[in-house]
Design a protein around this motif. Structure first.
Motif, PDB file in Angstrom:
ATOM      1  N   ALA A  82       1.189  -3.062  11.540  1.00 15.07           N
ATOM      2  CA  ALA A  82       0.083  -2.186  11.128  1.00 15.07           C
ATOM      3  C   ALA A  82      -1.259  -2.793  11.515  1.00 15.07           C
ATOM      4  O   ALA A  82      -2.165  -2.081  11.967  1.00 15.07           O
ATOM      5  N   ASP A  83      -1.402  -4.103  11.347  1.00 15.63           N
ATOM      6  CA  ASP A  83      -2.643  -4.781  11.748  1.00 15.63           C
ATOM      7  C   ASP A  83      -2.938  -4.563  13.224  1.00 15.63           C
ATOM      8  O   ASP A  83      -4.108  -4.481  13.641  1.00 15.63           O
ATOM      9  N   LEU A  84      -1.869  -4.502  14.013  1.00 11.73           N
ATOM     10  CA  LEU A  84      -2.020  -4.366  15.469  1.00 11.73           C
ATOM     11  C   LEU A  84      -2.061  -2.910  15.925  1.00 11.73           C
ATOM     12  O   LEU A  84      -2.070  -2.631  17.128  1.00 11.73           O
ATOM     13  N   GLY A  85      -2.069  -1.981  14.955  1.00  8.94           N
ATOM     14  CA  GLY A  85      -2.170  -0.571  15.294  1.00  8.94           C
ATOM     15  C   GLY A  85      -0.875   0.066  15.729  1.00  8.94           C
ATOM     16  O   GLY A  85      -0.868   1.209  16.198  1.00  8.94           O
ATOM     17  N   ARG A  86       0.251  -0.621  15.542  1.00  8.98           N
ATOM     18  CA  ARG A  86       1.557  -0.086  15.947  1.00  8.98           C
ATOM     19  C   ARG A  86       2.205   0.589  14.729  1.00  8.98           C
ATOM     20  O   ARG A  86       3.176   0.112  14.144  1.00  8.98           O
ATOM     21  N   HIS A  87       1.634   1.716  14.333  1.00  3.82           N
ATOM     22  CA  HIS A  87       1.940   2.297  13.029  1.00  3.82           C
ATOM     23  C   HIS A  87       3.345   2.897  12.949  1.00  3.82           C
ATOM     24  O   HIS A  87       3.973   2.866  11.879  1.00  3.82           O
ATOM     25  N   ASP A  88       3.853   3.471  14.032  1.00  5.45           N
ATOM     26  CA  ASP A  88       5.213   4.017  13.992  1.00  5.45           C
ATOM     27  C   ASP A  88       6.233   2.907  13.758  1.00  5.45           C
ATOM     28  O   ASP A  88       7.159   3.049  12.941  1.00  5.45           O
ATOM     29  N   GLU A  89       6.053   1.779  14.460  1.00  2.52           N
ATOM     30  CA  GLU A  89       6.952   0.645  14.274  1.00  2.52           C
ATOM     31  C   GLU A  89       6.799   0.056  12.875  1.00  2.52           C
ATOM     32  O   GLU A  89       7.781  -0.362  12.252  1.00  2.52           O
ATOM     33  N   ALA A  90       5.564   0.051  12.375  1.00  5.46           N
ATOM     34  CA  ALA A  90       5.319  -0.465  11.026  1.00  5.46           C
ATOM     35  C   ALA A  90       6.036   0.394   9.987  1.00  5.46           C
ATOM     36  O   ALA A  90       6.642  -0.116   9.034  1.00  5.46           O
ATOM     37  N   GLY A  91       5.999   1.714  10.176  1.00  7.28           N
ATOM     38  CA  GLY A  91       6.684   2.606   9.250  1.00  7.28           C
ATOM     39  C   GLY A  91       8.185   2.385   9.252  1.00  7.28           C
ATOM     40  O   GLY A  91       8.825   2.372   8.194  1.00  7.28           O
ATOM     41  N   ALA A  92       8.754   2.186  10.439  1.00  5.25           N
ATOM     42  CA  ALA A  92      10.188   1.935  10.529  1.00  5.25           C
ATOM     43  C   ALA A  92      10.560   0.624   9.849  1.00  5.25           C
ATOM     44  O   ALA A  92      11.593   0.529   9.167  1.00  5.25           O
ATOM     45  N   ALA A  93       9.714  -0.397  10.014  1.00  2.65           N
ATOM     46  CA  ALA A  93       9.976  -1.688   9.368  1.00  2.65           C
ATOM     47  C   ALA A  93       9.880  -1.568   7.854  1.00  2.65           C
ATOM     48  O   ALA A  93      10.682  -2.154   7.113  1.00  2.65           O
ATOM     49  N   ASN A  94       8.918  -0.783   7.371  1.00  3.10           N
ATOM     50  CA  ASN A  94       8.798  -0.567   5.927  1.00  3.10           C
ATOM     51  C   ASN A  94      10.009   0.175   5.383  1.00  3.10           C
ATOM     52  O   ASN A  94      10.490  -0.122   4.283  1.00  3.10           O
ATOM     53  N   GLU A  95      10.505   1.134   6.115  1.00  4.58           N
ATOM     54  CA  GLU A  95      11.691   1.864   5.677  1.00  4.58           C
ATOM     55  C   GLU A  95      12.907   0.940   5.595  1.00  4.58           C
ATOM     56  O   GLU A  95      13.719   1.050   4.677  1.00  4.58           O
ATOM     57  N   ARG A  96      13.022   0.023   6.551  1.00  7.59           N
ATOM     58  CA  ARG A  96      14.127  -0.936   6.512  1.00  7.59           C
ATOM     59  C   ARG A  96      13.991  -1.864   5.311  1.00  7.59           C
ATOM     60  O   ARG A  96      14.973  -2.165   4.623  1.00  7.59           O
ATOM     61  N   ALA A  97      12.767  -2.315   5.016  1.00 10.33           N
ATOM     62  CA  ALA A  97      12.533  -3.171   3.850  1.00 10.33           C
ATOM     63  C   ALA A  97      12.904  -2.447   2.563  1.00 10.33           C
ATOM     64  O   ALA A  97      13.531  -3.012   1.663  1.00 10.33           O
ATOM     65  N   LEU A  98      12.522  -1.167   2.479  1.00  8.09           N
ATOM     66  CA  LEU A  98      12.826  -0.373   1.287  1.00  8.09           C
ATOM     67  C   LEU A  98      14.331  -0.206   1.117  1.00  8.09           C
ATOM     68  O   LEU A  98      14.862  -0.297   0.002  1.00  8.09           O
ATOM     69  N   ALA A  99      15.046  -0.010   2.221  1.00  8.68           N
ATOM     70  CA  ALA A  99      16.492   0.164   2.144  1.00  8.68           C
ATOM     71  C   ALA A  99      17.185  -1.099   1.650  1.00  8.68           C
ATOM     72  O   ALA A  99      18.238  -1.020   1.004  1.00  8.68           O
ATOM     73  N   LEU A 100      16.600  -2.257   1.905  1.00  6.62           N
ATOM     74  CA  LEU A 100      17.217  -3.527   1.519  1.00  6.62           C
ATOM     75  C   LEU A 100      16.791  -3.995   0.129  1.00  6.62           C
ATOM     76  O   LEU A 100      17.434  -4.878  -0.447  1.00  6.62           O
ATOM     77  N   ALA A 101      15.709  -3.445  -0.399  1.00  5.42           N
ATOM     78  CA  ALA A 101      15.180  -3.908  -1.687  1.00  5.42           C
ATOM     79  C   ALA A 101      15.998  -3.325  -2.838  1.00  5.42           C
ATOM     80  O   ALA A 101      16.343  -2.150  -2.833  1.00  5.42           O
TER      81      ALA A 101
END
Length: 401
Positions: free
Chosen positions: A367-386
């Motif tokens: 997200a800091d680097l402006g790669r928001h689609d990839e950031a969203g996918a990474a957040n979804e993966r984190a949520l699935a594992l939490a």
């Protein structure tokens, strides 16, 4: 009447489990000398409580009822052990906490006959009260395999005759690393529960601190004992600010630093200074030093990130853990920049691909680097594992932004 009391009985039983189960297991194991038998007897006592309390109501002293029932079940399960002839089962009042007994239980779980993985798994089961399913999830292992590991660990302790007590002074040092590891494990489970409806278990965190204090009285010349105590107290100093009024997790950068417990921070700082004066550095002392840098900062943006990054470099001399490298990358984000931090994070995917915080950190860097689609996918993966409810809510909030 029984149906009307059902909800109250269930609530009383759950409260009793959280408040009493670990203490009763420790007391019973100390008396029967068998961790597995104590665990099974306490579990069966709670099963009997479901039936009896529903029919007869919650007893005036739930802890005492459970302790006495567990003792009688242990006697019945092992008649050849002659338990009926031993004076006194667990405290019938159900109200006495004995840190010696709990520390003795931890030393038993850390018996050298067990592998480190089995020591940790057994501690999570017997001391923290996690289910086999929750432990298998923490180890990224199948539940049947974890059940077998736990069964083998109990059998090994029984066959070796492992004493459920604090070892003699000349034997303490050889088992110190394992005991410190599981005490910190108990603390972390209390600080942010790995599963369940409650995001934090303050009882476990308090038990871990009390056990560490007791260990310090037994081993006053061990700097790592002091280092771990300082580390836990520094974390405890922020406990009141980690959740908001709705029970939602508050990130370090958003916490009200004026509400941090300065008395605990002062005590921790003095303990750390004493440890460092012994000139025998170790990983807990370094982690405490990192926490102390955070505690000293007036704001998140004013944190001395280069110093924290340097301390993580020092920590890596003691452990090559990929999680330490991930934490170093967080410091790199602020000390150098998100691009450099992401370059440190990406190679960790093979080791930490199933670790929720790897994906959460990666999401922030993307997200800091402006790669928001990839950031969203990474957040979804984190949520699935939490599994922790407060952590899941925080990740869900981030996805909604």
């Amino acid at each position: 009447m029984a149906k009307e009391a059902g909800a109250g009985e269930a609530g009383a039983l759950e409260a009793a489990y959280r408040r009493e189960a670990t203490r009763i297991r420790a007391a019973l194991a100390a008396r029967v000398g068998d961790v597995g038998l104590a665990e099974e007897s306490v579990q069966d006592a709670f099963i009997e409580a479901v039936q009896h309390w529903r029919a007869e109501g919650v007893p005036p002293n739930p802890g005492g009822w459970l302790a006495t029932t567990a003792w009688l079940l242990a006697v019945a399960a092992a008649p050849s052990a002659g338990l009926h002839g031993r004076p006194g089962g667990p405290d019938p009042a159900g109200s006495r906490d004995d840190p010696d007994e709990l520390l003795g239980l931890i030393f038993a779980c850390c018996h050298p006959s067990l592998s480190r993985e089995s020591q940790i798994a057994l501690t999570l089961r017997v001391v923290c009260g996690l289910t086999t399913a929750e432990i298998s999830a923490a180890f990224l292992a199948g539940e049947p395999a974890m059940a077998q590991r736990l069964s083998r660990a109990r059998k090994a302790l029984r066959e070796t005759g492992a004493a459920v007590r604090i070892p003699d002074p000349d034997q303490l040092g050889g088992r110190l690393d394992e005991v410190l590891a599981v005490i910190y494990l108990v603390f972390n489970e209390g600080y942010l529960a790995s599963a369940g409806r409650t995001p934090a278990r303050r009882d476990l965190a308090a038990q871990a601190v009390a056990l560490n204090r007791l260990l310090h009285t037994l081993m006053p010349g061990e700097p790592e004992v002091l280092g771990l105590l300082a580390l836990m107290l520094l974390h405890e100093s922020r406990a009141a600010t980690r959740f908001d009024g709705w029970g939602r997790l508050v990130r370090l950068e958003d916490q009200d630093r004026s509400a941090w417990d300065r008395a605990l921070i002062g005590e921790a700082t003095r303990l750390l200074a004493r440890a460092m004066a012994m000139h025998r550095p170790g990983p807990y002392q370094i982690q405490a030093a990192i926490a102390a840098v955070h505690a000293a900062a007036r704001s998140y943006s004013g944190t001395d990130w280069p110093q924290i990054r340097a301390l993580y470099d020092r920590l890596l001399l003691f452990t090559r853990s990929p999680i330490v490298r991930l934490n170093r990358a967080v410091a790199t984000r602020f000390a150098v920049g998100p691009r450099a931090a992401l370059e440190e994070v990406e190679p960790l995917a093979a080791d930490l691909g199933d670790y929720r915080l790897f994906h959460a950190v990666r999401a922030e860097l993307l997200a800091d680097l402006g790669r928001h689609d990839e950031a969203g996918a990474a957040n979804e993966r984190a949520l699935a594992l939490a599994a922790n409810p407060a952590e899941r809510e925080l990740l869900a909030r981030r996805l909604a932004l």
